[in-house]
Design a protein around this motif. Sequence first.
Motif, short mmCIF file in Angstrom:
data_model
loop_
_atom_site.label_atom_id
_atom_site.label_comp_id
_atom_site.label_asym_id
_atom_site.label_seq_id
_atom_site.Cartn_x
_atom_site.Cartn_y
_atom_site.Cartn_z
N ILE A 106 19.43 7.36 54.82
CA ILE A 106 20.89 6.51 54.81
C ILE A 106 21.49 7.25 54.20
CG2 ILE A 106 21.77 4.77 52.96
CD1 ILE A 106 18.57 3.13 53.70
N THR A 107 22.97 7.45 54.37
CA THR A 107 24.26 8.49 53.47
C THR A 107 25.23 7.00 53.22
OG1 THR A 107 25.80 8.53 55.75
CG2 THR A 107 23.55 9.85 55.29
N ALA A 108 25.20 7.65 52.06
CA ALA A 108 26.14 6.86 51.56
C ALA A 108 27.90 8.22 50.65
CB ALA A 108 26.25 6.71 50.01
N GLY A 109 28.96 7.61 51.19
CA GLY A 109 30.17 8.14 51.36
C GLY A 109 31.59 7.28 50.13
N LEU A 110 31.75 8.29 49.65
CA LEU A 110 33.08 7.59 48.70
C LEU A 110 34.14 8.65 48.22
CD1 LEU A 110 29.88 6.56 46.66
CD2 LEU A 110 31.50 5.03 46.90
N PHE A 111 35.50 8.07 48.49
CA PHE A 111 36.19 9.12 47.80
C PHE A 111 36.61 9.09 45.96
CE2 PHE A 111 38.11 6.96 51.81
CZ PHE A 111 38.31 8.02 52.60
N ILE A 112 36.69 9.81 45.50
CA ILE A 112 36.44 9.55 44.26
C ILE A 112 36.88 11.07 43.34
CG2 ILE A 112 34.24 11.84 44.01
CD1 ILE A 112 33.13 9.67 41.35
N SER A 113 37.88 10.53 42.34
CA SER A 113 39.19 11.32 41.66
C SER A 113 37.92 12.82 40.64
CB SER A 113 39.90 10.39 40.69
OG SER A 113 39.39 10.34 39.77
N LEU A 114 38.54 12.95 39.92
CA LEU A 114 38.20 14.05 39.49
C LEU A 114 37.60 13.98 38.16
CD1 LEU A 114 37.43 17.36 39.60
CD2 LEU A 114 39.90 17.73 38.61
N ASP A 115 38.02 12.59 37.68
CA ASP A 115 37.62 12.13 36.33
C ASP A 115 36.71 10.46 36.61
OD1 ASP A 115 39.96 10.50 37.01
OD2 ASP A 115 40.46 9.90 35.70
N GLY A 116 36.02 10.54 37.81
CA GLY A 116 35.13 9.84 38.76
C GLY A 116 35.54 8.83 38.85
N VAL A 117 36.91 8.25 39.19
CA VAL A 117 36.57 6.47 39.30
C VAL A 117 36.72 7.26 41.01
CG1 VAL A 117 38.91 5.46 39.88
CG2 VAL A 117 38.82 6.58 37.94
N ILE A 118 36.72 5.46 41.63
CA ILE A 118 36.42 5.49 42.64
C ILE A 118 37.12 4.01 43.10
CG2 ILE A 118 34.17 6.18 43.06
CD1 ILE A 118 33.18 3.13 42.86
N GLY A 119 37.76 3.28 42.20
CA GLY A 119 38.53 1.79 42.76
C GLY A 119 39.18 1.84 43.20
N GLU A 120 39.44 1.54 44.41
CA GLU A 120 40.95 1.24 44.89
C GLU A 120 41.69 2.12 45.58
OE1 GLU A 120 42.44 -2.14 45.35
OE2 GLU A 120 40.92 -2.73 43.91
N PRO A 121 41.00 2.78 46.33
CA PRO A 121 40.80 4.34 46.67
C PRO A 121 42.43 4.40 47.89
CG PRO A 121 39.43 3.56 47.51
CD PRO A 121 39.66 2.52 47.37
N GLN A 122 42.71 3.30 48.55
CA GLN A 122 43.69 3.32 49.33
C GLN A 122 45.31 3.53 48.47
OE1 GLN A 122 42.25 0.80 48.09
NE2 GLN A 122 43.37 -0.95 47.71
N ASP A 123 45.26 3.10 47.53
CA ASP A 123 46.10 3.70 46.61
C ASP A 123 46.44 4.94 46.13
OD1 ASP A 123 46.58 0.65 46.11
OD2 ASP A 123 45.97 0.72 44.29
N TRP A 124 45.14 6.22 46.01
CA TRP A 124 46.06 7.12 45.43
C TRP A 124 44.90 8.49 46.22
CZ3 TRP A 124 40.47 9.67 44.99
CH2 TRP A 124 39.68 7.77 44.45
N HIS A 125 44.47 8.07 47.58
CA HIS A 125 43.67 9.22 48.19
C HIS A 125 43.81 9.59 49.86
CE1 HIS A 125 41.34 7.86 51.98
NE2 HIS A 125 41.72 6.84 51.84
N PHE A 126 45.09 8.05 49.85
CA PHE A 126 45.78 8.64 51.70
C PHE A 126 46.82 10.53 51.11
CE2 PHE A 126 44.66 4.79 52.76
CZ PHE A 126 44.45 4.43 53.82
N PRO A 127 47.20 10.84 50.05
CA PRO A 127 48.33 12.12 50.91
C PRO A 127 47.36 13.10 50.42
CG PRO A 127 49.01 10.75 48.59
CD PRO A 127 47.44 10.11 49.34
N TYR A 128 46.08 12.64 50.70
CA TYR A 128 45.09 14.01 50.95
C TYR A 128 44.29 14.22 52.18
CZ TYR A 128 45.50 14.24 45.67
OH TYR A 128 45.91 14.28 44.32
N PHE A 129 44.40 13.16 52.61
CA PHE A 129 43.82 13.10 53.86
C PHE A 129 44.42 14.12 55.02
CE2 PHE A 129 41.32 10.81 57.85
CZ PHE A 129 40.80 10.63 56.68
#
Length: 203
Positions: A4-27
């Motif tokens: 079983i594997t789990a994948g998450l987008f996470i910020s440097l300070d540990g936030v995973i909520g609402e990634p669609q609002d902040w991770h796309f510029p890095y995709f």
Amino acid sequence: MRKITAGLFISLDGVIGEPQDWHFPYFNDEMGAAVGSQLATADTLLLGRATYEGFAAAWPERENGDGEDAGMAKTLGDARKIVVSHQDLDLPWRNSELLKGDLIEAVTALKQEPGDTDIAISGSPSIVRQLLAAGVLDELHLLVHPIALRHGLRLFDEGDPIPLRLLSATPFSTGVLHLIYTSDDTTRTGGYTEATQHLPQDR
């Protein structure tokens, strides 16, 4: 035994909520390959209610389109999708079913099912926390983004420590770091006195 594997987008300070609002510029291609490799090795997805509803609202209509994400949409559509919820849900996306019984017992049984492919979790932090605490999760894939969001849902809440062992660390050109962890059963000891032995001794 299946993994079983789990994948998450996470910020440097540990936030995973609402990634669609902040991770796309890095995709970029590197992140696409990392996400794709985790999902491509799985024929079963384990999803929380909120993640499932978000996926089911977005991916099915993309499957028959001519966009670049059509292949991923078909992969997700073809996969067996097991939804974790205490509510009775309408599951309109094909190959979807509701998990029955206790989460840890049910997931442990899933791992015992025959098959050479993985069981993947995408998002679904509540499930990830519970499986990590129970020692059932085999790999935690974190895509750490070089941004401190300073608010939002974090991956880890209060509770007992969960020791992890690093399996790999891959930096991307965007500054994102792809970290893969597994559980660590090693008993670690030591304090300040032991730490001083590793300080430079030159005066």
